[in-house]
Design an enzyme around this catalytic site. Sequence first.
Site, PDB file in Angstrom:
ATOM      1  N   GLY A 247      10.606 -40.050  -0.397  1.00  0.00           N
ATOM      2  CA  GLY A 247      10.275 -41.350  -0.938  1.00  0.00           C
ATOM      3  C   GLY A 247       9.071 -41.914  -0.208  1.00  0.00           C
TER       4      GLY A 247
ATOM      5  CD  GLU B 253      -1.420  -2.325   2.061  1.00  0.00           C
ATOM      6  OE1 GLU B 253      -2.224  -2.939   2.770  1.00  0.00           O
ATOM      7  OE2 GLU B 253      -0.206  -2.642   1.968  1.00  0.00           O
TER       8      GLU B 253
ATOM      9  CD  GLU C 255      11.295 -31.845  -4.509  1.00  0.00           C
ATOM     10  OE1 GLU C 255      12.185 -32.565  -5.008  1.00  0.00           O
ATOM     11  OE2 GLU C 255      11.004 -30.725  -4.946  1.00  0.00           O
TER      12      GLU C 255
ATOM     13  CG  LEU D 108      17.366 -31.725  -2.978  1.00  0.00           C
ATOM     14  CD1 LEU D 108      17.295 -32.029  -1.487  1.00  0.00           C
ATOM     15  CD2 LEU D 108      16.106 -32.206  -3.681  1.00  0.00           C
TER      16      LEU D 108
END
Length: 383
Positions: free
Chosen positions: A316, A65, A314, A222
């Site tokens: 397994g 703003e 992420e 990653l």
Amino acid sequence: MNQSTLVPYGRDDEADKAWMARALAQARLGVGLASPNPTVGCVIVKNHHVIGEGFHAYASKDHAEIVALRDAGAEARDATAYVTLEPCSTRGRTGPCADALIAAGISRVVTATKDPNPAVNGGGIVSLVAAGVRVTVGVRETEARRLNDAFARWIRSGLPLLTLKAGLSLDGRIAPSSGVYSGGAPYWITGEESRTEVHRMRHASDAILLGINSAMADDPLLTDRSELPRRRRLLRAILDSHLRLPLDSRLVCSAEGDLVVFCNESLAPQKQSRIKALKDRGVQVEELGGDVRVPLKEVLKWFAGRQITSVILEGGSTLNTQALRDDVVDKVSLFYAPKILGGDAMPLIGNLNGRNTVLKQAELTRFASDVLFRALIHDPWES
């Protein structure tokens, strides 16, 4: 409060929806830059023309703003401000934005949603209405909320938003059988367009969390390779109870203060030489409680204490199952590819011991031949 100046949103008000879409576009420019603050955009309109607009970036301190008001200057008087999140009414690093809008002579404020922060929620609207500003709430509310799910989760619960992300086949498999794939590099189930979207997801997140089995099988980096600007590095985190992460892995070799390894506190005394070797290579090692595995809830508390508001899981099959059993997953993002890998391939999850997980607000998005399924498990805006 003068209720006559608090106007319900009319679903057929196309002009309000169009201007709020522009404010949301402004807000998205702050993705990767605003955390741990919310991502907010503001557009100031007068006589059907934009006279000021802006978004919030944490490092610059000014809220959206204030940026838009500065852009509009004296023309802001009697204009309408479209803001993606309720203007704040409290003093933090800056003064209340509601007060700034009032002082600038803004005659109407249209906001997409109330602020989830309990210290603000509704307070900015009360201040505006009390000053005679006409206020409309709820324009493009769902879009605005999805943009700040992580902030809502963090500010309301003290924990980061955890998103379980996976690429999988139509039969729910995330990796082929060991006879097909021996590891050592990522095995891509999904296509390039989906992988590009994953990097956009990483860009919008503060941290990424992986289990040691996946880290050793795939030897991933990653990293956020979206090439979009971000205020702080994506924190890469590995759950590694027994400190098995290879010192010559790509994760360790690329560590620059952005890699943390969580190990089991009870086993740490036996691993001091290993801990030292990791620290010497720029890896942060954190010892957390747990008899066998590192407790996920403690990991999330550790993240939250460092102003990490969003984490992508992420994992397994083992880690995904653990996270769902512990009920710490807030959102899922599952990329389905038109492939069938068969029953001997690795499943997305294992046995949940009777736990039923109900997903809500589901949506589908197409990425070439893949389909992304997104849904909430816990709505971070609800109590």
